[in-house]
Enzyme design. Structure first.
Site, PDB file in Angstrom:
ATOM      1  N   ASP A 400      86.446 -62.587 111.658  1.00  0.00           N
ATOM      2  CA  ASP A 400      86.074 -62.114 112.999  1.00  0.00           C
ATOM      3  C   ASP A 400      85.564 -63.244 113.889  1.00  0.00           C
ATOM      4  O   ASP A 400      85.222 -63.014 115.045  1.00  0.00           O
ATOM      5  CB  ASP A 400      85.017 -61.012 112.908  1.00  0.00           C
ATOM      6  CG  ASP A 400      83.824 -61.411 112.042  1.00  0.00           C
ATOM      7  OD1 ASP A 400      83.545 -62.622 111.927  1.00  0.00           O
ATOM      8  OD2 ASP A 400      83.180 -60.506 111.482  1.00  0.00           O
ATOM      9  N   ASP A 418      90.481 -68.010 105.590  1.00  0.00           N
ATOM     10  CA  ASP A 418      90.549 -66.550 105.477  1.00  0.00           C
ATOM     11  C   ASP A 418      91.979 -66.166 105.135  1.00  0.00           C
ATOM     12  O   ASP A 418      92.939 -66.768 105.638  1.00  0.00           O
ATOM     13  CB  ASP A 418      90.118 -65.877 106.785  1.00  0.00           C
ATOM     14  CG  ASP A 418      89.866 -64.383 106.609  1.00  0.00           C
ATOM     15  OD1 ASP A 418      88.710 -63.969 106.696  1.00  0.00           O
ATOM     16  OD2 ASP A 418      90.837 -63.633 106.365  1.00  0.00           O
ATOM     17  N   ASP A 452      93.998 -67.941 100.610  1.00  0.00           N
ATOM     18  CA  ASP A 452      93.016 -67.361  99.709  1.00  0.00           C
ATOM     19  C   ASP A 452      91.926 -68.395  99.429  1.00  0.00           C
ATOM     20  O   ASP A 452      92.219 -69.554  99.121  1.00  0.00           O
ATOM     21  CB  ASP A 452      93.710 -66.947  98.408  1.00  0.00           C
ATOM     22  CG  ASP A 452      92.729 -66.473  97.366  1.00  0.00           C
ATOM     23  OD1 ASP A 452      92.448 -67.249  96.431  1.00  0.00           O
ATOM     24  OD2 ASP A 452      92.230 -65.345  97.489  1.00  0.00           O
ATOM     25  N   GLY A 453      90.668 -67.982  99.554  1.00  0.00           N
ATOM     26  CA  GLY A 453      89.555 -68.917  99.386  1.00  0.00           C
ATOM     27  C   GLY A 453      89.538 -69.586  98.026  1.00  0.00           C
ATOM     28  O   GLY A 453      89.256 -70.791  97.903  1.00  0.00           O
ATOM     29  N   ASP A 470      81.372 -65.348 103.618  1.00  0.00           N
ATOM     30  CA  ASP A 470      81.360 -64.170 104.491  1.00  0.00           C
ATOM     31  C   ASP A 470      82.503 -63.262 104.049  1.00  0.00           C
ATOM     32  O   ASP A 470      83.478 -63.048 104.773  1.00  0.00           O
ATOM     33  CB  ASP A 470      81.520 -64.615 105.945  1.00  0.00           C
ATOM     34  CG  ASP A 470      81.261 -63.482 106.923  1.00  0.00           C
ATOM     35  OD1 ASP A 470      80.785 -62.416 106.496  1.00  0.00           O
ATOM     36  OD2 ASP A 470      81.549 -63.667 108.118  1.00  0.00           O
TER      37      ASP A 470
END
Length: 608
Positions: A400, A418, A452-453, A470
Site C-alpha cells: 500500500d 512485494d 516473493d520476499g 509489513d
C-alpha cells in the site's frame, strides 16, 4: 450398428463429463474448506481422503442397484449430484456465517462441514460402475466402440506396453478391451481435464461460487442428455404415468431400433416425471446463475463476508457493508464500512462509520488506526538506526506504499519487495490509500521489486540496517514460508552489524499457541534479543489511549534503548510509553517445535 455406435459414443462422452465434474468437486470443496477454516495442506489432504473413501463405499454398493434399471439409476444419481453439490457448498458457507453457540462441540461442526464431501463422493461412486455395466450391455463384442477411439487406444496401448517392456517382461494381449478398461480410461481422461480446467480456467476465471454451479449444471445436462438419448419417455413431462414412461417407445430412433434386449437396462429407464421436472428446474436455475455469474458471485460472497465481519463483535454491535471486492493473483481485497449499531458509546472508533480494508481473512487497515500502525512499524524502530541516505532499509510487503511514505521522512534508502504487483499498481491511485501514502512510490531513493520476499533474500547480496516485515497475518498455509526459520534466518543474514528486524505480532494472550511457535521459530533462526512494544491511539476520541498493535524488534545481539540519543520525534513525544521498554532474551518454550518450510508447525497459523 450405427445406432449402437452412437449409443456407445454418447455413454463415453457422458463418462468424460461426469468424471470431469467428480474430480472438480473434490477441488472445489478442498478450496472452500481452506477458505473457511485455513490450513491448505490439512484441508486438501482430509478432503481428498474423505472423498476417495466415500467414492469407494459408493462403488462397493453399486452392485446392489437394480440391474434391470441401470439407466434409471444413473439418471437419479446425476440429479441427486446436481442438487446435493451446491446445497453442500451453501451448507459449509452457512456454518461459517452464523453464530454457533459455544456449547456446540467444535468436533461436531467439523464433522458437519465435511458431510457434503462424503455425500458427493458417495454418489459419484455409483457413476463408474453403472456406466461400465451399461457399456458392456451395449458393446458386447467390442465392435460398437467408435473406430477413432479404438485406433487411438491401440496406439497409446502399444506405446505404453513398449515403454513398460524396457523394465518388465510383458506379454501383449490382443483383441477387445473390457468395458471396464474403456470406461475407466475415459474416466481418467475426464478427471485430468476436470483438474486442469478447474485450476486454470474456472477457479481463477469466475471464482469458487460460480464454479460449483457450473459443475452442477453439467451434471443436470448429463442427466437430460442421457434420458433424451436412451430413455423411452414421453416428450410431455407432465403427461402419462411412470409405467408408460419406462415402457413406451417415445419417438427416439435409437430406442425403436433396439430389439435384441441386450440394452433393456438403458431403454427401460424408469424415470419419474417428478424427478424429471426437478432436473429441468435445477438445470434451468443453474444456467441462469452461470449466465449471471458475476452478480451471483458478488452478492453471495458479500453476504458471507458481511456476516463474518459482524460475527467478530458482540451481537448487534456492528453492521458491516462490503463496498467493493477484487481478487488479484495472490489475494482477495475487500473494502467495507463498519457502522456502530450497539448501545452506548462506540468503543472501537470515533464516529458512527469508518472504512476498512481486508486482505483475505485478515484486517489490513482501518481509518481509525492506519496512522498509529505505521508509526509503530516505522517511526519507533527508526530510533535504533541513523537517518539518512546511507542507511538502508528493506520493506517486505507493504504494497500500500504507506510504510515507504513514513521512511521517506527520514531520507533513508529503501528496497521494497512485494509479491502482488497488481495490488501495488492499484494502490497508487486508489483514494483509500492515496490519503496516506502521498505518492511515496515516486520517492527518489526507493527501489521496488515485485517478488516473493523469501526468494528475494535468497538471491540478494545486500545488507540492511533495518528490515520491516509489513506482511499479512499467519492465517493461511501460503504464508508459512514468511513465518519459517529459513525466512528469519535469511533476514538475520542480511542485517548489517547493528541492524534490526521489525514485525507486528499477535497478542500472546489471545493466540498463545501461535506466539510460542513464533518465538521458538525466530530463536532457532539466530535472533537472541527482542524488544516488544505496543502503539497506542485514542481510537474512540474519549481522551484515553488504547492499545492498537504489538510489535517486536528482533536482533542477534544487544542493541541500544529506544529512548536514547537517536530517538525519533515520535518516540520522544511518547516518553511515558517507550521509556520503560527494554530488550530481553528471546525465550524458548519446551515442547514447542519451530516452524520450518520442510517441517511445518501448524500451530503458528491463527484462526481469525
Amino acid at each position: 450398428m450405427s445406432n449402437t455406435r452412437t449409443d456407445t459414443a454418447t455413454l463415453l462422452t457422458l463418462t468424460f463429463v461426469v468424471s470431469f465434474c467428480s474430480f472438480a468437486y473434490e477441488f472445489v470443496y478442498s478450496e472452500l474448506l481452506t477458505v473457511m477454516y485455513g490450513g491448505t495442506v490439512t484441508q486438501y489432504v482430509i478432503t481428498v481422503g474423505l472423498y476417495f473413501f466415500s467414492l469407494g463405499i459408493g462403488a462397493a454398493l453399486s452392485d446392489d442397484l437394480d440391474g434391470e434399471t441401470l439407466g434409471g439409476n444413473f439418471f437419479r444419481t446425476e440429479v441427486l449430484l446436481a442438487a446435493a453439490a451446491p446445497a453442500g457448498f451453501l451448507l459449509i458457507v452457512g456454518l461459517n456465517s452464523v453464530r454457533i453457540p459455544q456449547a456446540v462441540p467444535a468436533e461436531l461442526v467439523w464433522t458437519v462441514a465435511r458431510l457434503p464431501v462424503v455425500v458427493v463422493g458417495f454418489l459419484s461412486g455409483f457413476e463408474l460402475p453403472l456406466l461400465t455395466r451399461m457399456f458392456d450391455d451395449l458393446d458386447g463384442d467390442g465392435s460398437a466402440t467408435p473406430s477413432w477411439l479404438r485406433t487411438a487406444g491401440t496406439r497409446i496401448h502399444d506405446f505404453v506396453v513398449a515403454a513398460v517392456g524396457t523394465l518388465w517382461t510383458v506379454e501383449r494381449t490382443e483383441g477387445r478391451r473390457s468395458g471396464l478398461s474403456v470406461v475407466l480410461a475415459m474416466d481418467y481422461v475426464g478427471g485430468l481435464a476436470g483438474a486442469v480446467v478447474y485450476a486454470r480456467v474456472l477457479y481463477p476465471g469466475i471464482g469458487l461460487i460460480p464454479t460449483i454451479f457450473v459443475l452442477a449444471l453439467l451434471n443436470g445436462v448429463a442427466a437430460l442428455v442421457f434420458v433424451a438419448h436412451f430413455g423411452a419417455w414421453s416428450w410431455w413431462p407432465l403427461g402419462g404415468d411412470e409405467a408408460s414412461a419406462s415402457a413406451g417407445t417415445g419417438g427416439n430412433a435409437a430406442a425403436s431400433a433396439r430389439t435384441d434386449g441386450s440394452d433393456r437396462s438403458l431403454s427401460a429407464a424408469r424415470v419419474s416425471k417428478t424427478l424429471l421436472v426437478v432436473c429441468l428446474l435445477l438445470t434451468a436455475t443453474y444456467a441462469g446463475v452461470v449466465a449471471k455469474h458475476d452478480a451471483a458471485d458478488e452478492r453471495l460472497s458479500q453476504l458471507y463476508l458481511e456476516q463474518q465481519i459482524e460475527n467478530e463483535y458482540p451481537p448487534g454491535a456492528i453492521r458491516a457493508t462490503v463496498t467493493s471486492q477484487e481478487t488479484t493473483a495472490y489475494q482477495h481485497v475487500i473494502r467495507y464500512d463498519r457502522t456502530w449499531t450497539g448501545t452506548g458509546p462506540n468503543p472501537h472508533f470515533d464516529g458512527r462509520t469508518e472504512r476498512c480494508l481486508r486482505l483475505g481473512a485478515a484486517v489490513q487497515l482501518c481509518e481509525s488506526w492506519a496512522d498509529s500502525y505505521h508509526e509503530g512499524l516505522v517511526d519507533v524502530p527508526m530510533s535504533l538506526v541513523d537517518p539518512g541516505p546511507d542507511t538502508k532499509v528493506l520493506v517486505v510487503g507493504g504494497g500500500d506504499w504507506i510504510a515507504v511514505d513514513h521512511l521517506r521522512e527520514y531520507g533513508v534508502t529503501v528496497d521494497h519487495v512485494d509479491l502482488d504487483g497488481e495490488f501495488m499498481r492499484d494502490a497508487k491511485t486508489d483514494p483509500f490509500f492515496a490519503r496516506w501514502h502521498d505518492d511515496a512510490y515516486e520517492y527518489d531513493r526507493l527501489n521496488t521489486t515485485v517478488a516473493d520476499g523469501y526468494r528475494y533474500l535468497q538471491k540478494t547480496n545486500e545488507t540492511y540496517d533495518l528490515v520491516l516485515l509489513d506482511i499479512p497475518g499467519a492465517t493461511d498455509d501460503d504464508l508459512l514460508t514468511l513465518y519459517s526459520t529459513e525466512f528469519y534466518r535469511s533476514v538475520r543474514t542480511h542485517l548489517s552489524e547493528d541492524g534490526v528486524a521489525v514485525t507486528w505480532g499477535y497478542s500472546p494472550d489471545a493466540y498463545p499457541e501461535h506466539h510460542k511457535a513464533f518465538v521458538n521459530t525466530v530463536g532457532a533462526a539466530g535472533f537472541t534479543r527482542e524488544l516488544s512494544y505496543w502503539v497506542r491511539e485514542d481510537l474512540d476520541d474519549d481522551g484515553e489511549t488504547e492499545r492498537v498493535e504489538q510489535f517486536y524488534v528482533l536482533a542477534p545481539g544487544d542493541r541500544p534503548r529506544l529512548t536514547g540519543d537517536g530517538a525519533t520525534r515520535y518516540v520522544r513525544a511518547r516518553e511515558e510509553h517507550y521509556g520503560a521498554v527494554e530488550w530481553h532474551a528471546v525465550p524458548h518454550y519446551r515442547g514447542v517445535r519451530e516452524n520450518s518450510i520442510f517441517h511445518p508447525n501448524y500451530d503458528i497459523l491463527v484462526d481469525t
